[in-house]
Design an enzyme around this catalytic site. Structure first.
Site, PDB file in Angstrom:
ATOM      1  N   ASP A   6       0.874  -1.174   0.000  1.00  0.00           N
ATOM      2  CA  ASP A   6       0.000   0.000   0.000  1.00  0.00           C
ATOM      3  C   ASP A   6       0.910   1.222   0.000  1.00  0.00           C
ATOM      4  O   ASP A   6       1.517   1.552   1.008  1.00  0.00           O
ATOM      5  CB  ASP A   6      -0.902  -0.041   1.238  1.00  0.00           C
ATOM      6  CG  ASP A   6      -1.674   1.255   1.454  1.00  0.00           C
ATOM      7  OD1 ASP A   6      -1.712   2.093   0.523  1.00  0.00           O
ATOM      8  OD2 ASP A   6      -2.238   1.441   2.545  1.00  0.00           O
ATOM      9  N   ILE A   7       1.011   1.883  -1.161  1.00  0.00           N
ATOM     10  CA  ILE A   7       1.906   3.035  -1.301  1.00  0.00           C
ATOM     11  C   ILE A   7       1.106   4.299  -1.034  1.00  0.00           C
ATOM     12  O   ILE A   7       0.322   4.744  -1.880  1.00  0.00           O
ATOM     13  CB  ILE A   7       2.531   3.091  -2.713  1.00  0.00           C
ATOM     14  CG1 ILE A   7       3.180   1.745  -3.065  1.00  0.00           C
ATOM     15  CG2 ILE A   7       3.565   4.210  -2.794  1.00  0.00           C
ATOM     16  CD1 ILE A   7       3.578   1.624  -4.525  1.00  0.00           C
ATOM     17  N   ASN A   9       0.870   8.481   0.472  1.00  0.00           N
ATOM     18  CA  ASN A   9       1.624   9.720   0.304  1.00  0.00           C
ATOM     19  C   ASN A   9       2.723   9.879   1.349  1.00  0.00           C
ATOM     20  O   ASN A   9       3.795  10.413   1.057  1.00  0.00           O
ATOM     21  CB  ASN A   9       0.681  10.920   0.380  1.00  0.00           C
ATOM     22  CG  ASN A   9      -0.199  11.032  -0.842  1.00  0.00           C
ATOM     23  OD1 ASN A   9       0.289  11.161  -1.949  1.00  0.00           O
ATOM     24  ND2 ASN A   9      -1.504  10.960  -0.648  1.00  0.00           N
ATOM     25  N   ASP A  97      -6.836   4.049  -2.385  1.00  0.00           N
ATOM     26  CA  ASP A  97      -6.916   3.921  -0.930  1.00  0.00           C
ATOM     27  C   ASP A  97      -8.364   3.986  -0.467  1.00  0.00           C
ATOM     28  O   ASP A  97      -8.779   3.261   0.449  1.00  0.00           O
ATOM     29  CB  ASP A  97      -6.077   4.992  -0.243  1.00  0.00           C
ATOM     30  CG  ASP A  97      -6.358   6.402  -0.749  1.00  0.00           C
ATOM     31  OD1 ASP A  97      -7.018   6.566  -1.798  1.00  0.00           O
ATOM     32  OD2 ASP A  97      -5.916   7.366  -0.091  1.00  0.00           O
TER      33      ASP A  97
END
Length: 230
Positions: A6-7, A9, A97
């Site tokens: 889960d990338i 910010n 997300d």
């Protein structure tokens, strides 16, 4: 093992799931311009991989990393097999997300409001009883962004530790800042929950789930949050 990335910010979260869907282990580290050693060393054995990213420039790096490990990763998108209907105006432009949060919210019955307290604070609604759909939500500056803006735009206000308790009426500058940041954050959440409930005609028994890196600040402060799930 299924590898999941889960990338976000601010942070990148990694997890490994067993064949039954059980979480085996997880790790988080700051999102940067590449894949840090923590990321490459975390994934040793995996047979499938899923990437969820809100930082498009980093997605190809992770795709290549998994491909080098012999796996073609599934990059989550609006076209992925979600368990709900995406009813936003532009599904392909809706943050992954937010969609992932809706998928997680399927575990709760009926209408569910998810508050993702991360870099931004997102308020998203999963609607319906049996046939579930995601009509949309709201996006506001996150707690960290608001705090940093306050410090950047003032000459004398000090940086304070947010983890400590403060009454609503602070008795010095430090507690006044902490109160304004934390109780103000909780009040924003409570106010938005009420507005969503009023606009959509939701019953007071509707589940309200707080998640994200700043969700713990809502514990004991936000009055309408029913579940806190990291």
């Amino acid at each position: 093992m299924i590898a999941v990335v889960d990338i976000g910010n601010t942070r990148t979260k990694c997890a490994l799931y067993g064949a039954s869907g059980a979480l085996e282990k997880e790790q988080a580290f700051p999102t940067s311009g590449g894949i840090p050693t923590e990321g490459t060393s975390f994934f040793q054995k995996f047979s499938a991989a899923v990437i969820g990213s809100v930082v498009p420039t980093l997605t190809p790096l992770w795709e290549r990393f998994f491909l080098d490990g012999g796996v073609h990763a599934h990059v989550a998108s609006a076209a992925s097999p979600w368990g709900f209907a995406i009813a936003t105006e532009n599904p392909e432009k809706t943050g992954i997300d937010r969609l992932a949060n809706m998928e997680g919210a399927l575990q709760q019955p009926g209408n569910v409001l998810v508050i993702d307290a991360g870099t931004a604070t997102k308020f998203d609604l999963l609607e319906g009883m049996n046939k579930r759909s995601f009509p949309g939500g709201a996006i506001a500056p996150g707690l960290g962004i608001s705090f940093e803006a306050l410090l950047a735009q003032t000459a004398q206000l000090p940086r304070v530790e947010l983890g400590k308790h403060s009454p609503v009426i602070g008795y010095n500058t430090e507690t006044a800042i902490r109160s304004g940041v934390l109780h103000g954050f909780a009040a924003q959440v409570d106010g938005m929950v009420l507005r969503v409930f009023e606009e959509r005609g939701l019953p007071p028994t509707t589940s309200v789930i707080a998640t994200g890196g700043n969700a713990h600040y809502l514990h004991g402060r936000a009055r309408f949050v029913t579940h806190i799930k990291p």
